[in-house]
Design a protein around this motif. Structure first.
Motif, short mmCIF file in Angstrom:
data_model
loop_
_atom_site.label_atom_id
_atom_site.label_comp_id
_atom_site.label_asym_id
_atom_site.label_seq_id
_atom_site.Cartn_x
_atom_site.Cartn_y
_atom_site.Cartn_z
N GLY A 155 6.50 -1.21 -6.07
CA GLY A 155 5.94 -2.39 -5.41
C GLY A 155 6.03 -2.44 -4.55
O GLY A 155 5.70 -2.72 -2.89
N GLY A 156 5.01 -0.98 -4.33
CA GLY A 156 4.31 -1.13 -2.63
C GLY A 156 2.17 -0.50 -3.72
O GLY A 156 2.73 0.89 -4.09
N THR A 157 1.13 -1.30 -2.85
CA THR A 157 0.70 -0.85 -2.53
C THR A 157 -0.87 -1.11 -1.40
O THR A 157 -0.71 -2.52 -1.85
CB THR A 157 -0.60 -1.33 -4.67
OG1 THR A 157 0.42 -0.20 -5.79
CG2 THR A 157 -1.73 -0.25 -3.70
N THR A 158 -0.61 -0.30 -0.82
CA THR A 158 -1.58 -0.55 0.24
C THR A 158 -2.38 0.47 0.97
O THR A 158 -2.43 1.29 -0.08
CB THR A 158 -0.42 -0.48 1.43
OG1 THR A 158 -0.10 0.72 1.84
CG2 THR A 158 0.47 -1.53 1.74
N PHE A 159 -3.45 -0.49 1.33
CA PHE A 159 -4.52 0.46 1.35
C PHE A 159 -4.58 0.28 3.18
O PHE A 159 -4.92 -1.10 3.78
CB PHE A 159 -6.04 -0.10 1.02
CG PHE A 159 -5.87 0.34 0.07
CD1 PHE A 159 -6.38 1.40 -0.91
CD2 PHE A 159 -5.28 -0.69 -1.78
CE1 PHE A 159 -6.10 1.29 -2.06
CE2 PHE A 159 -4.72 -0.76 -2.61
CZ PHE A 159 -5.48 0.48 -3.31
N ALA A 160 -6.29 1.50 3.93
CA ALA A 160 -6.17 0.63 5.89
C ALA A 160 -7.51 1.68 5.46
O ALA A 160 -7.68 2.64 4.49
CB ALA A 160 -5.06 1.75 6.61
#
Length: 316
Positions: free
Chosen positions: A189-194
């Protein structure tokens, strides 16, 4: 664009290497270290891909002296690639690798052998003086259409794309008494971008909605659900821990082939969101988001993080 599933599986090797929770892996290796004196430890790996985990276990010295390792994947091209990569990596680790004649010429589509068995032995004996021997069978097969009596089942990056309520009993059926299930890199449950974008949270929510409601099987919270479902079905959870993927550039360059991993993720997300119409975030906004992420990836500016869990449990 990534060239193939096999290229992606090879590219993510270094990402997995960093991500794997060493505490959980060490517990798995320790639990395998006391097999019956006269028998090899029998391990079955489900969804083995191009054989990365087998080679990693050898290179990281995670296996007992005598092991029978059955590695299956339903994708024939991945098994065919594993037949090239696994011997090469074991030989680089100091093993001599030979093929065993099976006497069976069964093939799958494309004329690819259904099953191949290799035997690997190191140049030196183990500390107790006994000869180390690793027998590996690489097999084209459906992970949940097998029969076996294994001491351990390995299911890496698999239990988040299947139905857990069916998969866990299926794994139990493959195990002998007191058998182990090692399930690393289970998405949770975690897909992140920067750099961050103002619509990131909505993109992620739609991606998870596809996993939970549109895709045939699997869950966006499979890692946490696994920790709940296993005890409910009588399993003893021995260890669990985070195994987050982190891919980041340094001075505008990604290590190894890790840009291909992020590219594959973006492709998968784009395909998923095509099947999830949303009045809150229309097609134009999504296209702009993906266009931005592709530009950042190509420029060596995009950071990608995915939250996973590693779980080790003993069969009831």
């Amino acid at each position: 664009m990534t060239d193939s599933m096999q290229a992606y599986l090879e590219a993510k090797r270094s990402v997995d290497d960093r991500a794997l929770n060493r505490r959980v892996l060490e517990r798995f290796a320790a639990e395998l270290s006391a097999p019956p004196e006269t028998e090899p430890v029998r391990i079955v790996e489900l969804g083995c891909g191009v054989g990365t985990m087998i080679a990693r276990f050898v290179e990281w010295n995670c296996l007992p002296a005598r092991v029978s390792y059955r590695a299956v994947d339903r994708d024939a091209a991945s098994i065919q690639r594993a037949r090239e990569l696994v011997p090469a990596r074991l030989e680089a680790a100091g093993y001599a690798v030979d093929s065993l004649e099976s006497g069976v010429d069964e093939t799958v589509e494309g004329g690819i052998p259904k099953s191949t068995t290799l035997v690997a032995r190191p140049d030196e004996t183990s500390d107790d003086g006994s000869s180390r021997r690793l027998e590996i069978t690489l097999e084209v097969a459906d992970a949940f259409g097998l029969e076996d009596d294994a001491n351990a089942v390995v299911a890496a990056a698999l239990l988040d794309i299947v139905d857990l309520e069916d998969a866990i009993p299926g794994i139990a059926d493959l195990l002998a008494d007191e058998g182990l299930c090692y399930a690393p890199i289970t998405y949770d449950g975690g897909t992140t971008f920067a750099p961050r974008d103002r619509v990131d949270d909505r993109i992620e929510a739609q991606y998870h909605h596809h996993m939970d409601e549109v895709r045939d099987d699997g869950s966006s919270r499979a890692g946490s659900e696994l920790l709940a479902v296993l005890p409910q079905q009588g399993w003893n959870v021995l260890a669990g821990g985070g195994s987050d993927w982190v891919v980041r550039p340094t001075d505008g360059e990604y290590p190894d082939d890790e840009a291909a991993v992020v590219a594959r993720v973006l492709e998968t997300m784009a395909d998923s969101l095509e099947a999830v119409p949303s009045p809150e975030l229309g097609a134009d906004a999504r296209r702009r988001w993906f266009a931005r992420r592709w530009r950042e990836l190509e420029a060596g500016e995009l950071v990608y993080v995915a939250h996973n869990l590693d779980v080790l449990a003993r069969v009831p």
